[in-house]
Design a protein around this motif. Structure first.
Motif, PDB file in Angstrom:
ATOM      1  N   ALA A   1      38.768 -28.266  45.744  1.00 32.47           N
ATOM      2  CA  ALA A   1      37.395 -28.024  45.303  1.00 32.47           C
ATOM      3  C   ALA A   1      37.367 -27.421  43.897  1.00 32.47           C
ATOM      4  CB  ALA A   1      36.679 -27.105  46.292  1.00 32.47           C
ATOM      5  N   SER A   2      38.322 -26.542  43.585  1.00 29.55           N
ATOM      6  CA  SER A   2      38.400 -25.974  42.236  1.00 29.55           C
ATOM      7  C   SER A   2      38.727 -27.059  41.219  1.00 29.55           C
ATOM      8  CB  SER A   2      39.466 -24.873  42.179  1.00 29.55           C
ATOM      9  OG  SER A   2      39.123 -23.818  43.033  1.00 29.55           O
ATOM     10  N   ALA A   3      39.612 -27.984  41.572  1.00 31.61           N
ATOM     11  CA  ALA A   3      39.910 -29.106  40.678  1.00 31.61           C
ATOM     12  C   ALA A   3      38.664 -29.962  40.469  1.00 31.61           C
ATOM     13  CB  ALA A   3      41.048 -29.944  41.255  1.00 31.61           C
ATOM     14  N   GLY A   4      37.853 -30.104  41.491  1.00 32.26           N
ATOM     15  CA  GLY A   4      36.593 -30.830  41.352  1.00 32.26           C
ATOM     16  C   GLY A   4      35.645 -30.137  40.392  1.00 32.26           C
ATOM     17  N   ILE A   5      35.614 -28.813  40.427  1.00 29.30           N
ATOM     18  CA  ILE A   5      34.771 -28.057  39.495  1.00 29.30           C
ATOM     19  C   ILE A   5      35.236 -28.287  38.067  1.00 29.30           C
ATOM     20  CG2 ILE A   5      34.153 -25.724  38.742  1.00 29.30           C
ATOM     21  CD1 ILE A   5      34.137 -24.932  41.704  1.00 29.30           C
ATOM     22  N   VAL A   6      36.543 -28.252  37.845  1.00 28.31           N
ATOM     23  CA  VAL A   6      37.081 -28.508  36.509  1.00 28.31           C
ATOM     24  C   VAL A   6      36.718 -29.924  36.068  1.00 28.31           C
ATOM     25  CG1 VAL A   6      39.209 -28.753  35.177  1.00 28.31           C
ATOM     26  CG2 VAL A   6      38.923 -26.810  36.727  1.00 28.31           C
TER      27      VAL A   6
ATOM     28  N   GLY B   1      30.154 -25.341  25.234  1.00 27.19           N
ATOM     29  CA  GLY B   1      30.916 -24.283  25.899  1.00 27.19           C
ATOM     30  C   GLY B   1      30.052 -23.442  26.820  1.00 27.19           C
ATOM     31  N   LEU B   2      28.852 -23.104  26.361  1.00 30.53           N
ATOM     32  CA  LEU B   2      27.949 -22.286  27.171  1.00 30.53           C
ATOM     33  C   LEU B   2      27.533 -23.016  28.442  1.00 30.53           C
ATOM     34  CD1 LEU B   2      26.189 -19.726  27.411  1.00 30.53           C
ATOM     35  CD2 LEU B   2      24.398 -20.997  26.213  1.00 30.53           C
ATOM     36  N   VAL B   3      27.113 -24.272  28.322  1.00 29.05           N
ATOM     37  CA  VAL B   3      26.657 -25.029  29.487  1.00 29.05           C
ATOM     38  C   VAL B   3      27.796 -25.227  30.478  1.00 29.05           C
ATOM     39  CG1 VAL B   3      25.804 -27.274  30.235  1.00 29.05           C
ATOM     40  CG2 VAL B   3      24.766 -26.159  28.273  1.00 29.05           C
ATOM     41  N   VAL B   4      28.966 -25.609  29.971  1.00 23.80           N
ATOM     42  CA  VAL B   4      30.116 -25.846  30.850  1.00 23.80           C
ATOM     43  C   VAL B   4      30.529 -24.550  31.547  1.00 23.80           C
ATOM     44  CG1 VAL B   4      32.566 -26.448  30.848  1.00 23.80           C
ATOM     45  CG2 VAL B   4      30.931 -27.892  29.642  1.00 23.80           C
ATOM     46  N   SER B   5      30.511 -23.445  30.837  1.00 25.45           N
ATOM     47  CA  SER B   5      30.895 -22.163  31.443  1.00 25.45           C
ATOM     48  C   SER B   5      29.923 -21.752  32.545  1.00 25.45           C
ATOM     49  CB  SER B   5      30.943 -21.063  30.378  1.00 25.45           C
ATOM     50  OG  SER B   5      31.890 -21.372  29.408  1.00 25.45           O
ATOM     51  N   VAL B   6      28.634 -21.876  32.280  1.00 31.69           N
ATOM     52  CA  VAL B   6      27.633 -21.468  33.274  1.00 31.69           C
ATOM     53  C   VAL B   6      27.716 -22.351  34.512  1.00 31.69           C
ATOM     54  CG1 VAL B   6      25.147 -21.360  33.720  1.00 31.69           C
ATOM     55  CG2 VAL B   6      26.070 -20.413  31.617  1.00 31.69           C
ATOM     56  N   VAL B   7      27.834 -23.672  34.315  1.00 32.39           N
ATOM     57  CA  VAL B   7      27.934 -24.578  35.464  1.00 32.39           C
ATOM     58  C   VAL B   7      29.210 -24.286  36.260  1.00 32.39           C
ATOM     59  CG1 VAL B   7      28.256 -26.992  36.126  1.00 32.39           C
ATOM     60  CG2 VAL B   7      26.506 -26.384  34.463  1.00 32.39           C
ATOM     61  N   SER B   8      30.314 -24.048  35.571  1.00 34.31           N
ATOM     62  CA  SER B   8      31.573 -23.743  36.264  1.00 34.31           C
ATOM     63  C   SER B   8      31.471 -22.459  37.070  1.00 34.31           C
ATOM     64  CB  SER B   8      32.718 -23.625  35.261  1.00 34.31           C
ATOM     65  OG  SER B   8      32.902 -24.831  34.586  1.00 34.31           O
ATOM     66  N   LEU B   9      30.859 -21.433  36.482  1.00 39.37           N
ATOM     67  CA  LEU B   9      30.713 -20.164  37.207  1.00 39.37           C
ATOM     68  C   LEU B   9      29.841 -20.317  38.445  1.00 39.37           C
ATOM     69  CD1 LEU B   9      30.326 -17.554  34.335  1.00 39.37           C
ATOM     70  CD2 LEU B   9      32.162 -17.696  36.004  1.00 39.37           C
ATOM     71  N   LEU B  10      28.737 -21.049  38.308  1.00 33.34           N
ATOM     72  CA  LEU B  10      27.850 -21.236  39.461  1.00 33.34           C
ATOM     73  C   LEU B  10      28.546 -22.019  40.579  1.00 33.34           C
ATOM     74  CD1 LEU B  10      24.450 -22.021  37.722  1.00 33.34           C
ATOM     75  CD2 LEU B  10      25.109 -19.947  38.928  1.00 33.34           C
ATOM     76  N   LEU B  11      29.215 -23.093  40.225  1.00 29.27           N
ATOM     77  CA  LEU B  11      29.908 -23.884  41.248  1.00 29.27           C
ATOM     78  C   LEU B  11      31.047 -23.089  41.892  1.00 29.27           C
ATOM     79  CD1 LEU B  11      30.002 -27.395  39.571  1.00 29.27           C
ATOM     80  CD2 LEU B  11      28.550 -26.638  41.440  1.00 29.27           C
TER      81      LEU B  11
ATOM     82  N   LEU C   1      31.518 -22.076  45.807  1.00 27.14           N
ATOM     83  CA  LEU C   1      32.754 -22.432  46.503  1.00 27.14           C
ATOM     84  C   LEU C   1      33.407 -21.213  47.152  1.00 27.14           C
ATOM     85  CD1 LEU C   1      35.213 -24.285  47.135  1.00 27.14           C
ATOM     86  CD2 LEU C   1      36.084 -23.642  44.909  1.00 27.14           C
ATOM     87  N   TRP C   2      33.570 -20.147  46.392  1.00 28.70           N
ATOM     88  CA  TRP C   2      34.317 -19.004  46.902  1.00 28.70           C
ATOM     89  C   TRP C   2      33.503 -18.138  47.853  1.00 28.70           C
ATOM     90  CZ3 TRP C   2      39.381 -18.799  46.728  1.00 28.70           C
ATOM     91  CH2 TRP C   2      40.035 -19.607  45.810  1.00 28.70           C
ATOM     92  N   SER C   3      32.182 -18.311  47.869  1.00 31.70           N
ATOM     93  CA  SER C   3      31.375 -17.560  48.830  1.00 31.70           C
ATOM     94  C   SER C   3      31.244 -18.303  50.166  1.00 31.70           C
ATOM     95  CB  SER C   3      29.988 -17.285  48.258  1.00 31.70           C
ATOM     96  OG  SER C   3      29.271 -18.497  48.147  1.00 31.70           O
ATOM     97  N   SER C   4      31.740 -19.521  50.218  1.00 28.40           N
ATOM     98  CA  SER C   4      31.626 -20.322  51.434  1.00 28.40           C
ATOM     99  C   SER C   4      32.527 -19.761  52.522  1.00 28.40           C
ATOM    100  CB  SER C   4      32.006 -21.776  51.139  1.00 28.40           C
ATOM    101  OG  SER C   4      32.086 -22.493  52.341  1.00 28.40           O
TER     102      SER C   4
END
Length: 129
Positions: A83-88, A109-119, A123-126
């Motif tokens: 799932a982390s590889a999918g986020i990348v 960079g800003l958009v990619v960082s925010v989307v990565s953090l949200l995803l 993932l990690w709260s699941s």
């Protein structure tokens, strides 16, 4: 003309439609349980009643991700890694699309960082993974 005996009907937000009257019911089941009752026992009783109403476990349709107790020890970390590889991969795709559209680098960079953090947070709260 006398207006004492005449009453206007309730006003409706939609012209020509008369609203239904409000009906109030006193529901005694919505009252808080007695102070001496155990909420854990009530919860277990409700869970037991739900289980009895459902089909037997063998006949229920399965889910894609098995219950945590039935998984192999390395399955959950492997699923998180995939799932982390999918986020990348999603972040790279967003950056490539924005780069091809001529966006500024800082915005990419800003958009990619925010989307990565949200995803990653989702993932990690699941609890299922």
């Amino acid at each position: 003309m006398p207006t004492q005996g005449k009453t206007d009907p309730p006003r409706s937000p939609v012209p020509g439609v008369i609203p239904e009257p409000v009906r109030v019911q006193n529901d005694t089941s919505a009252v808080a349980p007695p102070a001496g009752s155990d909420p854990g026992a009530e919860r277990d009783a409700r869970r037991h009643a739900r289980e009895e109403a459902r089909e037997p476990r063998e006949e229920r349709p399965g889910v894609m991700i098995p219950n945590r107790r039935k998984r192999l020890p390395l399955e959950a970390p492997l699923m998180r890694l995939v799932a982390s590889a999918g986020i990348v991969g999603i972040a790279v795709a967003i950056a490539a699309i924005m780069g091809s559209q001529g966006s500024q680098e800082w915005l990419i960079g800003l958009v990619v960082s925010v989307v990565s953090l949200l995803l990653a947070a989702v993932l990690w709260s699941s609890r299922r993974l």
